[in-house]
Design a protein around this motif. Structure first.
Motif, PDB file in Angstrom:
ATOM      1  N   ASP A  66       0.827  -1.200   0.000  1.00  0.00           N
ATOM      2  CA  ASP A  66       0.000   0.000   0.000  1.00  0.00           C
ATOM      3  C   ASP A  66       0.864   1.254   0.000  1.00  0.00           C
ATOM      4  OD1 ASP A  66      -2.244  -1.583   0.030  1.00  0.00           O
ATOM      5  OD2 ASP A  66      -2.535  -1.458   2.197  1.00  0.00           O
ATOM      6  N   SER A  67       1.939   1.224   0.781  1.00  0.00           N
ATOM      7  CA  SER A  67       2.830   2.383   0.833  1.00  0.00           C
ATOM      8  C   SER A  67       3.474   2.636  -0.526  1.00  0.00           C
ATOM      9  CB  SER A  67       3.913   2.163   1.896  1.00  0.00           C
ATOM     10  OG  SER A  67       3.347   2.014   3.181  1.00  0.00           O
ATOM     11  N   ARG A  70       0.800   4.101  -2.843  1.00  0.00           N
ATOM     12  CA  ARG A  70       0.546   5.505  -2.529  1.00  0.00           C
ATOM     13  C   ARG A  70       1.710   6.389  -2.970  1.00  0.00           C
ATOM     14  NH1 ARG A  70      -1.722   3.280   2.280  1.00  0.00           N
ATOM     15  NH2 ARG A  70       0.269   3.595   3.366  1.00  0.00           N
ATOM     16  N   GLU A  74       1.571   9.351  -5.711  1.00  0.00           N
ATOM     17  CA  GLU A  74       2.006  10.708  -5.379  1.00  0.00           C
ATOM     18  C   GLU A  74       3.056  11.202  -6.370  1.00  0.00           C
ATOM     19  OE1 GLU A  74       2.066  14.308  -3.495  1.00  0.00           O
ATOM     20  OE2 GLU A  74       0.671  12.625  -3.268  1.00  0.00           O
TER      21      GLU A  74
END
Length: 209
Positions: A66-67, A70, A74
């Motif tokens: 998930d990191s 994300r 970004e």
């Protein structure tokens, strides 16, 4: 000791020896069973520990996934914003310069409007102004500038037109343009200056007729 007594003693010894052997075997079997049970318990505990570690590792992987997603999103957003900023900078870098050129076009148009087209002596001058104005408009078009010049009867567009006055006109429907007083300009779709227009007020033509 007589022979009979010795025979009796031998019989008693033979009867007790199997009992001693049996008790030893029972103790050995009990120890083996206990060791087997202990080994089974240790195996179960090891399996439980490994399952717990595996579950924790899977959670860590999902969190890191998930990191990463994300972070990637970004980065894409930052890259997209940077690209748009660069595009806008390229498109509108000439905005101020273009705005300074508009009075030149206005003056050329006023000169044509004021010139006496019936005067033969002025015709070369008028033609020269016309050619200059056309060349000017052709040049600014190459840099993304477009002329906003509504015609009589066009609908008023507040995003491109600025109504300077409203007067009744029997030939034009209400809220339609009567005349363009000054042309407007856009730069790459962005309004530099609205066209100044006169708009028909109520009491125009009867659209039902």
């Amino acid at each position: 000791m007589t022979k009979e007594q010795q025979d009796v003693q031998n019989e008693e010894t033979q009867q007790t020896e199997p009992e001693v052997v049996a008790e030893g075997e029972l103790e050995t079997s009990a120890e083996q069973a206990e060791q087997a049970e202990q080994a089974e318990n240790e195996k179960d505990q090891l399996i439980e520990t490994l399952q717990s570690q595996l579950a924790a590792a899977e959670r860590t992987v999902e969190e890191q996934k998930d990191s990463v997603i994300r972070a990637k999103a970004e980065v894409e957003n930052v890259r997209r914003r940077a690209t748009l900023d660069v595009e806008k900078a390229h498109k509108f870098a000439l905005e101020k310069f273009s705005s300074e050129l508009l009075p030149v076009a206005d003056n050329l148009e006023r000169a044509l409007q004021a010139a006496d087209s019936d005067n033969e002596q002025l015709k070369p001058l008028i033609e020269g102004i016309e050619l200059t104005l056309k060349s000017f408009e052709s040049t600014i078009a190459k840099f993304g500038m477009e002329i906003v010049s509504p015609e009589k009867g066009d609908a008023l567009n507040p995003e491109l037109h600025q109504a300077m006055s409203m007067i009744p006109d029997p030939e034009v429907e209400p809220n339609k343009i009567i005349n363009c007083l000054q042309k407007g300009y856009t730069l790459n779709g962005r309004l530099l200056r609205p066209a100044m227009v006169m708009v028909a007020a109520g009491g125009g033509v009867d659209t039902k007729a």
